[in-house]
Design an enzyme around this catalytic site. Structure first.
Site, PDB file in Angstrom:
ATOM      1  N   ASP A  30       2.183   6.438  -0.777  1.00  0.00           N
ATOM      2  CA  ASP A  30       1.954   7.026   0.447  1.00  0.00           C
ATOM      3  C   ASP A  30       1.970   8.557   0.409  1.00  0.00           C
ATOM      4  OD1 ASP A  30       1.513   4.500   2.430  1.00  0.00           O
ATOM      5  OD2 ASP A  30       3.388   4.407   1.075  1.00  0.00           O
TER       6      ASP A  30
ATOM      7  N   GLU B 182      -3.159  -0.085   8.214  1.00  0.00           N
ATOM      8  CA  GLU B 182      -2.928  -1.364   8.287  1.00  0.00           C
ATOM      9  C   GLU B 182      -2.295  -1.856   9.755  1.00  0.00           C
ATOM     10  OE1 GLU B 182      -2.697  -4.356   5.160  1.00  0.00           O
ATOM     11  OE2 GLU B 182      -1.504  -2.805   4.088  1.00  0.00           O
TER      12      GLU B 182
ATOM     13  N   ASN C 280      -2.597   3.836  -2.177  1.00  0.00           N
ATOM     14  CA  ASN C 280      -2.312   2.868  -3.143  1.00  0.00           C
ATOM     15  C   ASN C 280      -2.729   3.390  -4.676  1.00  0.00           C
ATOM     16  OD1 ASN C 280      -2.031   0.079  -2.148  1.00  0.00           O
ATOM     17  ND2 ASN C 280      -3.839   0.243  -0.789  1.00  0.00           N
TER      18      ASN C 280
ATOM     19  N   ASP D 110       6.443  -3.188   4.795  1.00  0.00           N
ATOM     20  CA  ASP D 110       6.847  -2.955   3.255  1.00  0.00           C
ATOM     21  C   ASP D 110       6.830  -1.424   2.963  1.00  0.00           C
ATOM     22  OD1 ASP D 110       4.231  -3.268   3.818  1.00  0.00           O
ATOM     23  OD2 ASP D 110       3.932  -4.606   1.977  1.00  0.00           O
ATOM     24  N   HIS D 111       6.185  -0.573   3.879  1.00  0.00           N
ATOM     25  CA  HIS D 111       6.254   0.826   3.444  1.00  0.00           C
ATOM     26  C   HIS D 111       7.282   1.524   4.472  1.00  0.00           C
ATOM     27  CE1 HIS D 111       2.267   0.776   1.601  1.00  0.00           C
ATOM     28  NE2 HIS D 111       2.149  -0.358   1.862  1.00  0.00           N
TER      29      HIS D 111
ATOM     30  N   ASP E 222      -1.719   5.929   2.704  1.00  0.00           N
ATOM     31  CA  ASP E 222      -1.509   4.860   1.837  1.00  0.00           C
ATOM     32  C   ASP E 222      -2.825   4.971   0.764  1.00  0.00           C
ATOM     33  OD1 ASP E 222      -1.242   2.906   0.129  1.00  0.00           O
ATOM     34  OD2 ASP E 222      -1.147   1.197   1.486  1.00  0.00           O
TER      35      ASP E 222
ATOM     36  N   ASN F 241       2.132   3.246   6.806  1.00  0.00           N
ATOM     37  CA  ASN F 241       1.472   1.824   6.623  1.00  0.00           C
ATOM     38  C   ASN F 241       2.145   1.055   7.314  1.00  0.00           C
ATOM     39  OD1 ASN F 241       0.715  -0.758   5.832  1.00  0.00           O
ATOM     40  ND2 ASN F 241      -0.534   0.162   4.285  1.00  0.00           N
TER      41      ASN F 241
END
Length: 254
Positions: free
Chosen positions: A216, A34, A147, A245-246, A145, A7
């Site tokens: 992930d 994303e 989530n 951030d991933h 991802d 991501n």
DNA sequence: ATGTCCCAACTTTTGGGA
């Protein structure tokens, strides 16, 4: 065959990091989530110069998924089909090097009492139906991802997350449903004790403190999962100048 | 400290989303 997911939280901002990482990790296939780009803006040409064909399914401001491959990209599909509800540009599929690849960006859900949470569960139901209906003799991997952290061992502090999304029994039941139809969390095979994360909030110095989650995932059909020979998270990609951030999650298959 | 990052727009500041 090396397959990875990342991501990137805006391909527009992250392209230099992606190009750098492709050269470093040399994946055969990289799924992105994303991208936050329109199809027109996606940098197909720069990726081609780096040795990768690419397909992208985007909408502009939000979401956006892609598949990069140096082993071919055929039979491209987007979304869940005419009767599906994709809830944004969240799914793209392609056959790469004989493996059916699905780059997935599961809805965040926002909070347990949100309509978006019900949408997240419904999205997982649609993914499960799609995977269940895939040909039995085809190698399939749904990665991206999700989530959802599969287990308490996949978050930094289960106690701190009680009542939050990503760890609820309802969400974990949807991952379990994928397992029940034969799809395996490949990374788990190599790290049975957990404690390895793929996402850390930008806020609060979470990466520095080790406050992360493994959300992930690489979910491979049974025969493909049996051929997994290794997996890792590249934490280095979470460091340095303008990181996502991933971090990328990688699996190798014989 | 709900402390950051990224996007778009009635764009130079704010609001939405993660």
């Amino acid at each position: 065959m090396r397959i990875a997911t990342w991501n990137v939280n805006s391909m527009n901002v992250r392209l230099p990091r992606v190009l750098e990482w492709l050269e470093l990790a040399e994946p055969d296939v990289l799924c992105l989530q994303e991208t936050k780009q329109s199809d027109e803006k996606f940098p197909h040409e720069q990726l081609k110069e780096a040795g990768y064909d690419s397909v992208h399914h985007g909408e502009g401001r939000w979401n956006g998924v892609a598949i990069l491959s140096r082993v071919g990209i055929e039979e491209v599909t987007t979304g869940f089909g005419p009767d599906g509800d994709e809830r944004g540009a969240r799914l793209i599929g392609a056959t790469c090097g004989g493996v059916r690849i699905l780059s997935c960006y599961v809805p965040n859900g926002r909070s347990l009492d949100s309509e978006h949470f019900e949408g997240k569960l419904a999205w997982m139901d649609q993914l499960c139906a799609l995977l269940r209906d895939s040909p039995a003799d085809q190698d399939v991997v749904a990665l991206g991802d999700f989530n959802i952290a599969p287990d308490d061992a996949d978050v930094w502090d289960p106690e701190a997350l009680i009542g939050m999304t990503h760890v609820s029994p309802q969400e974990r039941a949807k991952l379990a449903a994928l397992t029940e139809i034969g799809f395996d969390d490949v990374f788990r095979r190599f790290y049975p004790d957990g404690g390895v994360f793929s996402w850390w909030d930008y806020r609060d110095g979470a990466f520095h403190k080790g406050h992360g989650m493994r959300i992930d995932l690489i979910m491979a059909s049974a025969s493909l999962a049996e051929r997994a020979v290794g997996a890792y998270v590249d934490r280095e990609a979470r460091k340095g100048h303008k990181p996502s951030d991933h971090a990328p999650v990688v699996a190798d298959f014989s």
